[in-house]
Design an enzyme around this catalytic site. Structure first.
Site, PDB file in Angstrom:
ATOM      1  N   TYR A  14       0.825  -1.215   0.000  1.00  0.00           N
ATOM      2  CA  TYR A  14       0.000   0.000   0.000  1.00  0.00           C
ATOM      3  C   TYR A  14       0.861   1.267   0.000  1.00  0.00           C
ATOM      4  O   TYR A  14       0.573   2.227   0.717  1.00  0.00           O
ATOM      5  CB  TYR A  14      -0.964   0.003   1.194  1.00  0.00           C
ATOM      6  CG  TYR A  14      -1.752  -1.272   1.321  1.00  0.00           C
ATOM      7  CD1 TYR A  14      -2.663  -1.641   0.331  1.00  0.00           C
ATOM      8  CD2 TYR A  14      -1.575  -2.131   2.404  1.00  0.00           C
ATOM      9  CE1 TYR A  14      -3.383  -2.826   0.423  1.00  0.00           C
ATOM     10  CE2 TYR A  14      -2.292  -3.322   2.503  1.00  0.00           C
ATOM     11  CZ  TYR A  14      -3.190  -3.656   1.512  1.00  0.00           C
ATOM     12  OH  TYR A  14      -3.898  -4.829   1.600  1.00  0.00           O
ATOM     13  N   TYR A 141     -13.780  -7.095   4.868  1.00  0.00           N
ATOM     14  CA  TYR A 141     -12.479  -7.261   4.220  1.00  0.00           C
ATOM     15  C   TYR A 141     -12.092  -8.729   4.330  1.00  0.00           C
ATOM     16  O   TYR A 141     -12.148  -9.314   5.422  1.00  0.00           O
ATOM     17  CB  TYR A 141     -11.410  -6.399   4.885  1.00  0.00           C
ATOM     18  CG  TYR A 141     -10.021  -6.650   4.326  1.00  0.00           C
ATOM     19  CD1 TYR A 141      -9.597  -6.015   3.164  1.00  0.00           C
ATOM     20  CD2 TYR A 141      -9.153  -7.543   4.946  1.00  0.00           C
ATOM     21  CE1 TYR A 141      -8.341  -6.267   2.633  1.00  0.00           C
ATOM     22  CE2 TYR A 141      -7.892  -7.797   4.419  1.00  0.00           C
ATOM     23  CZ  TYR A 141      -7.489  -7.158   3.267  1.00  0.00           C
ATOM     24  OH  TYR A 141      -6.254  -7.412   2.739  1.00  0.00           O
ATOM     25  N   ASP A 242     -14.754 -16.045   8.495  1.00  0.00           N
ATOM     26  CA  ASP A 242     -13.376 -15.619   8.252  1.00  0.00           C
ATOM     27  C   ASP A 242     -12.798 -15.132   9.580  1.00  0.00           C
ATOM     28  O   ASP A 242     -12.986 -13.998   9.983  1.00  0.00           O
ATOM     29  CB  ASP A 242     -13.376 -14.508   7.205  1.00  0.00           C
ATOM     30  CG  ASP A 242     -11.976 -13.958   6.933  1.00  0.00           C
ATOM     31  OD1 ASP A 242     -11.040 -14.318   7.653  1.00  0.00           O
ATOM     32  OD2 ASP A 242     -11.842 -13.123   6.008  1.00  0.00           O
ATOM     33  N   LYS A 271      -2.904 -15.740  10.155  1.00  0.00           N
ATOM     34  CA  LYS A 271      -2.225 -14.718  10.949  1.00  0.00           C
ATOM     35  C   LYS A 271      -1.557 -15.290  12.198  1.00  0.00           C
ATOM     36  O   LYS A 271      -0.407 -15.689  12.165  1.00  0.00           O
ATOM     37  CB  LYS A 271      -3.188 -13.572  11.300  1.00  0.00           C
ATOM     38  CG  LYS A 271      -3.495 -12.662  10.113  1.00  0.00           C
ATOM     39  CD  LYS A 271      -4.183 -11.393  10.567  1.00  0.00           C
ATOM     40  CE  LYS A 271      -4.544 -10.488   9.404  1.00  0.00           C
ATOM     41  NZ  LYS A 271      -3.398  -9.899   8.714  1.00  0.00           N
TER      42      LYS A 271
END
Length: 426
Positions: A14, A141, A242, A271
């Site tokens: 980003y 997201y 998720d 993660k």
């Protein structure tokens, strides 16, 4: 370090190549502290994008990784298996809801989401039905790869520029009833209406349980999730949870679904799975879904990453989950939640602050106007903390081993930033 080479040639996430932001050179990390090349110590408020829950340079995880290197660093998973993968899948089945009996090991969170969507599509294909759509939530997201982007809010996300190139799915209004608010039944109405109208073309519902992460750091009421499960059951639609950001204790429960006491049909984790050491994720599903997929025309699930079940990653994940099994995370996240509840409300006195919220080891300050990333990042480094905000969200997801002084330093750094005009867009 050759920071000029970094600036000229390395494309960070980003980040613009024409106007790159400052990158701070980390020399080492231990516990909750990042040490820069110049000796500056920073209290980490991000857990390296929410993954390093046990802290850095953990001796148990170090030992697991080192021991595995003496045996094998990698071996293909097609036609071959190994003990670290077997042990990991045993632990995942033990820790997750009891309906989830099959584990697919993947490379990253985005890939775990891709796998979950393909599972759902193949499930209905095997049943002789064409169900090409997914129902999900606005402000959600789910990752940066194409299928994951297609179920990420197309209008209010970093992926909006890909609109028109991605498959178009169905988005329900995101919940507005907060985690700590009294439940309002009308919060589920838009979701219920869209599922009622489109259920015959919907393969699955996919959502982030309780916490919508990078789409807005929104904490919603557990009753919403309960209603979603009930509606999926009523209409015979699969539910994908998720939990890549929320899994393994981040919200104060081992998995965020536990706040609503529901079981998904498919679960994505990643993660924190390896304690932030290596990239690894998993998608778990029920025997019914797995057997239906494999009973279809293909005869198997059509996916197979090269580095699936990497032994090094599996070994360190086993060590991380063994630390989880001690239960210490429960006290740690409860303490962090209590400290956020103590320190964050005072920030609402700032005219720049729209809202503050917290749950488990998650603390969020939402501002009225976006931050200036370059200035506010330097300010945080000057104050001895590492916080990486985006847009109007200054949030913290610190390692579970953080103490009260660490949390106070993080919040104080945010409070001081709120006093500076140059830290915010004009």
């Amino acid at each position: 370090m050759d920071l000029e080479f970094d600036r000229q040639h390395i494309w960070h996430p980003y980040t613009s190549t024409t106007n790159p932001l400052t990158c701070y050179p980390v020399e080492s990390a231990s516990g909750v502290t990042l040490t820069l090349e110049n000796g500056t110590n920073l209290i980490d408020g991000m857990s390296s994008w929410w993954a390093t829950i046990h802290g850095y340079n953990h001796p148990v995880l170090n030992d697991a990784l080192h021991a595995q290197t003496q045996k094998m660093a990698h071996v293909m998973f097609g036609g071959i298996t190994h003990q670290p993968a077997i042990d990991l899948c045993k632990s995942l089945i033990e820790l997750t809801p009891d309906n989830l009996q099959h584990v697919f090991l993947a490379d990253s969170g985005s890939v775990a989401v891709e796998v979950s969507l393909k599972m759902a599509l193949q499930y209905w294909h095997a049943r002789g039905e064409s169900r090409p759509k997914f129902l999900t939530l606005s402000h959600g997201y789910h990752g940066d790869t194409f299928a994951a982007m297609s179920v990420t809010d197309p209008n209010n996300s970093m992926h909006s520029l890909y609109k028109g190139f991605l498959p178009e799915h169905i988005f329900a209004t995101s919940p507005t009833c907060g985690f700590w608010d009294e439940w309002q039944e009308n919060d589920i109405m838009d979701f219920a209406n869209k599922l009622r109208c489109h259920h015959q073309e919907i393969a699955a519902v996919i959502l982030e349980p309780i916490v919508q992460g990078a789409g807005g750091m929104r904490l919603y009421n557990p009753m919403y999730l309960q209603r979603v499960r009930e509606l999926c059951d009523d209409y015979g639609v699969l539910l994908i949870a998720d939990e890549i950001a929320t899994g393994f204790g981040r919200t104060g429960k081992l998995f965020a679904c536990e706040h609503a006491n529901i079981k998904p049909d498919i679960l994505c984790v990643g993660k924190a799975l390896t304690g932030g050491y290596m990239t690894l994720s998993a998608t778990l599903t029920s025997k019914h879904v797995a057997d239906t997929v494999c009973g279809g025309e293909a005869g198997c699930f059509m996916h197979g990453p090269t580095f699936m079940a990497n032994p090094l990653a599996c070994a360190v994940a086993n060590a991380s989950l063994n630390l989880i099994k001690t239960g210490e995370w429960q006290t740690q996240t409860r303490d962090i939640q209590r400290w956020f509840a103590q320190y964050l409300p005072k920030l609402k006195e700032s005219t720049r602050v729209k809202d503050v919220r917290w749950l488990g080891a998650i603390g969020v300050v939402e501002t009225h106007i976006p931050v200036r990333m370059d200035t506010i990042q330097q300010h945080f480094v000057d104050r001895g903390v590492w916080i990486r905000p985006f847009g109007r969200l200054i949030y913290m997801m610190p390692p579970f081993i953080s103490n009260e002084a660490n949390i106070a330093q993080l919040v104080n750094a945010i409070e001081s930033a709120l006093l500076r005009d140059d830290c915010f867009a004009s």
